[in-house]
Design a protein around this motif. Structure first.
Motif, short mmCIF file in Angstrom:
data_model
loop_
_atom_site.label_atom_id
_atom_site.label_comp_id
_atom_site.label_asym_id
_atom_site.label_seq_id
_atom_site.Cartn_x
_atom_site.Cartn_y
_atom_site.Cartn_z
N ALA A 123 0.82 -1.21 0.00
CA ALA A 123 0.00 0.00 0.00
C ALA A 123 0.86 1.26 0.00
CB ALA A 123 -0.93 0.00 1.21
N ALA A 124 2.02 1.22 0.66
CA ALA A 124 2.89 2.38 0.70
C ALA A 124 3.45 2.74 -0.67
CB ALA A 124 4.04 2.13 1.67
N CYS A 125 3.39 1.81 -1.61
CA CYS A 125 3.89 2.07 -2.97
C CYS A 125 2.93 2.93 -3.80
CB CYS A 125 4.10 0.75 -3.71
SG CYS A 125 5.34 -0.34 -3.00
N LEU A 126 1.69 3.05 -3.38
CA LEU A 126 0.65 3.61 -4.24
C LEU A 126 0.58 5.14 -4.32
CD1 LEU A 126 -2.43 1.31 -3.47
CD2 LEU A 126 -0.90 1.18 -5.42
N PRO A 127 0.60 5.86 -3.21
CA PRO A 127 0.11 7.25 -3.24
C PRO A 127 0.70 8.14 -4.32
CG PRO A 127 0.36 6.55 -0.98
CD PRO A 127 0.96 5.46 -1.84
N LEU A 128 1.99 8.41 -4.29
CA LEU A 128 2.56 9.33 -5.27
C LEU A 128 2.67 8.69 -6.64
CD1 LEU A 128 5.51 11.77 -4.68
CD2 LEU A 128 5.28 10.54 -6.83
#
Length: 324
Positions: A123-128
């Motif tokens: 999930a940490a890979c997604l935002p930017l």
């Protein structure tokens, strides 16, 4: 709390893991206990203070924001009095300065519920990165089924998401990458792969309806040459460069803005802002299987400087993650 702190510009040597006060959420802020964060080219540019033209906004002599990192996933620890959507204990992901730390304080509107099918690391890979692909393809590129879409930089942090999304929208995708990453890009949904070490995609005679440039290493003239007359060029130029430059990829972006204002070709400059609607869309795309994060390597928080060095020097493919 432990955090990766930077007091001056330079190489990864300027990054130190230090104990700093844990922030307290106020107003519509949430305090998130970080379980994982991901590394972006943005972290490298901020570490280096590169390009120099960006320093009025990021800090002249030293960075305005001292803690590195942007993308995170974790659990809500506490909330400010004006928070309405989130509660302590919620599993979330989002985008805010200071993510390479045990805790990050962020406005509620840049934080959303984590995709249920993804780990914190995924999930940490997604935002930017995934948001950049979403805005570039859906909002600026207006991608449609059957279109021919080219992604330059298809194996970087944003590229695999862009290839997956374009394929998910029904486009015929061409991915540009190096030899070692060709299989990765094909697995993301590219029907055609151009190995830039052997072939120049700007001179192969193929034309595309939409070109998403994530590298900034080609001239505007060359990029426009691969477009159909009514096609759209979307410029991001967010890749890692050699550093020490005055304008860096911003030069290409500024030229693109000039061409766009003249109205001669459809050129769009990509600026992806975080927000609850796009984060919700990314969650839906992840839970439906349209996008799936690809992780190259993971590092513990104490080795976050090495994670950035790996991105800068080793040409990491897909995403690099810092676990907390």
């Amino acid at each position: 709390m432990k955090a990766v702190v930077q007091d001056r510009y330079g190489s990864t040597d300027v990054l130190q893991v230090e104990e700093i006060p844990t922030p307290t959420p106020t107003g519509a802020q949430v305090l998130v206990r970080v379980h994982a964060a991901s590394v972006n080219a943005r972290d490298w540019h901020l570490m280096r203070g590169d390009p120099y033209l960006a320093r009025p906004s990021i800090g002249f002599g030293s960075p305005k924001v001292k803690v590195r990192g942007t993308d995170f996933a974790g659990r809500v620890e506490a909330v400010g009095p004006d928070v309405r959507r989130l509660r302590p204990g919620d599993e979330v992901f989002g985008e805010a300065d200071g993510a390479f730390a045990e805790y990050v304080c962020a406005p509620e509107d840049v934080v959303a519920a984590k995709p249920a099918n993804l780990s914190f690391e995924e999930a940490a890979c997604l935002p930017l990165a995934a948001n950049t692909a979403l805005v570039g393809l859906r909002d600026l590129g207006k991608v449609r089924p059957g279109q021919k879409v080219l992604v330059n930089g298809a194996s970087g942090g944003v590229g695999p998401f862009a290839v997956q999304m374009a394929a998910g929208y029904g486009a015929q995708v061409t991915g540009v990458c190096s030899t070692r990453n060709a299989d990765l890009v094909r697995s993301c949904g590219a029907g055609h792969v151009v190995d830039y070490t052997r072939e120049d995609f700007t001179r192969d005679g193929r034309r595309h309806d939409l070109v998403l440039d994530l590298v900034g290493n080609r001239s505007l003239t060359a990029l426009l040459r691969v477009l159909h007359p009514a096609g759209t060029l979307v410029l991001s130029g967010g890749g890692v460069s050699k550093g020490g430059s005055l304008v860096g990829p911003m030069g290409l972006l500024m030229r693109g803005q000039i061409v766009a204002r003249l109205g001669r070709r459809r050129v769009r400059v990509l600026v992806a802002q975080p927000g609850p609607e796009n984060l919700a869309t990314l969650r839906e795309l992840a839970e439906s299987g349209v996008i799936s994060p690809v992780i190259d390597r993971s590092y513990p928080l104490a080795e976050a400087p090495e994670a950035i060095r790996y991105l800068e020097v080793e040409h990491a493919r897909a995403k690099v993650v810092v676990t907390v």
